[in-house]
Motif scaffolding. Structure first.
Motif, PDB file in Angstrom:
ATOM      1  N   ILE A  58       0.826  -1.210   0.000  1.00  9.40           N
ATOM      2  CA  ILE A  58       0.000   0.000   0.000  1.00  9.40           C
ATOM      3  C   ILE A  58       0.862   1.263   0.000  1.00  9.40           C
ATOM      4  N   GLN A  59       1.971   1.239   0.746  1.00 10.82           N
ATOM      5  CA  GLN A  59       2.896   2.392   0.724  1.00 10.82           C
ATOM      6  C   GLN A  59       3.324   2.701  -0.694  1.00 10.82           C
ATOM      7  N   ASN A  60       3.494   1.654  -1.510  1.00 11.33           N
ATOM      8  CA  ASN A  60       4.017   1.817  -2.873  1.00 11.33           C
ATOM      9  C   ASN A  60       2.936   1.706  -3.939  1.00 11.33           C
ATOM     10  N   GLU A  61       1.676   1.678  -3.483  1.00  9.64           N
ATOM     11  CA  GLU A  61       0.544   1.493  -4.399  1.00  9.64           C
ATOM     12  C   GLU A  61       0.748   0.345  -5.379  1.00  9.64           C
ATOM     13  N   ARG A  62       1.304  -0.716  -4.863  1.00  7.11           N
ATOM     14  CA  ARG A  62       1.466  -1.931  -5.657  1.00  7.11           C
ATOM     15  C   ARG A  62       0.257  -2.832  -5.443  1.00  7.11           C
ATOM     16  N   PRO A  63      -0.043  -3.713  -6.426  1.00 11.18           N
ATOM     17  CA  PRO A  63      -1.123  -4.672  -6.212  1.00 11.18           C
ATOM     18  C   PRO A  63      -0.701  -5.764  -5.219  1.00 11.18           C
TER      19      PRO A  63
END
Ligand code: PBE
Length: 267
Positions: A58-63
């Motif tokens: 979530i910090q990196n907006e990754r799936p």
């Protein structure tokens, strides 16, 4: 093309938790029930490990796809959604039941009565879990009991005190169950019981109540999460019914992910 890259970005992997959890058993079933999940993997991890992975994604907006459940504070901390489960492998809203060993009603009628009456709401459990992010469960449970005397009285009214009788509550190693077990510990100790809490895997929890090593458990999630263990042991335990209703398990993703159903995961 965007869909294909989602599978690759996820390495066709769902981030799971402890291998003994009921949600893991259900997750492995999704691989058989959903044709599009052929070739996907469920990563065995720990609850803490899963939460760290979720946080970093979530910090990196990754799936990311994780095995998730409510009540859990992660739904308050992050914007998350359950993936739809059209085949119902994870079921719908579930209950947490109270089970006791055979003979407990005769041996400890007072504790039995309290256990039989024990019922609370998801908001109660959540309040204990949230406070326990800051303080030990022992302290939080004591405070909760003090602040909720009316509710507690419904469970204990007319129940006679005992003189230091030992009782063993068996729980599973998640905060939902730490919350209920610690509250029950406080309530039974106030009635004069000497309470031991024993955390074990779900399979061992059912086994311990079935063979009488443990007296009671507030931890079974039913009908599906612990359904296979329940079926195995149901003739050797006494089921006192739900102590809480409205839990849910399933695959959970950050709300920013452009996917809504398990069926939409790329093969
Ligand atoms: N849980 C929390 C447990 C039960 C309580 C959903 C992680 C499980 O899957 O067994």
């Amino acid at each position: 093309e965007e869909i294909v890259s989602l599978g690759e970005a996820l390495d066709y992997t769902i981030t799971g938790i402890e291998p003994g959890a009921g949600i893991m058993e259900r997750s492995f079933s999704t691989l058989e029930e959903y044709e599009n999940l052929e070739g996907w993997e469920i990563l065995e991890s720990s609850t803490a490990g899963m939460l760290t992975e979720l946080d970093q994604a979530i910090q990196n907006e990754r799936p990311i796809i994780v095995t998730g459940w409510t009540p859990h504070y992660k739904f308050a901390s992050f914007d998350l959604k359950f993936l739809e489960d059209p085949k119902g492998v994870f079921g719908g809203l579930e209950d947490i039941n109270t089970i006791v060993r055979k003979g407990l009603e005769e041996d400890m009628p007072n504790a039995y009565q309290v256990l039989d009456r024990f019922y609370w709401e998801p908001e109660d459990m959540e309040a204990v879990m949230l406070a326990a992010q800051e303080k030990p469960f022992e302290e939080v449970a004591k405070n909760w009991v003090e602040e909720n005397q009316e509710k507690v009285n419904e469970w204990t009214e007319g129940v006679e005190m005992v003189d230091g009788k030992a009782i063993e509550l068996v729980l599973t190693p998640w905060d939902t169950e730490r919350a209920s077990a610690h509250v029950m510990e406080v309530v039974l100790e106030q009635l004069g019981y000497n309470v031991t809490l024993t955390p074990v895997d779900p399979a061992i929890m059912f086994q311990a109540i079935a063979n009488g090593e443990g007296d009671a458990s507030l931890a079974p999630w039913l009908p599906l999460t612990h359904g296979s263990f329940y079926e195995q042991y149901q003739d050797d335990i006494v089921d006192l019914g739900p102590n809480l209703t409205g839990t849910r398990i399933g695959y959970v993703v950050p709300a920013y992910m452009d996917i809504d159903s398990i069926e939409d995961l790329p093969p």
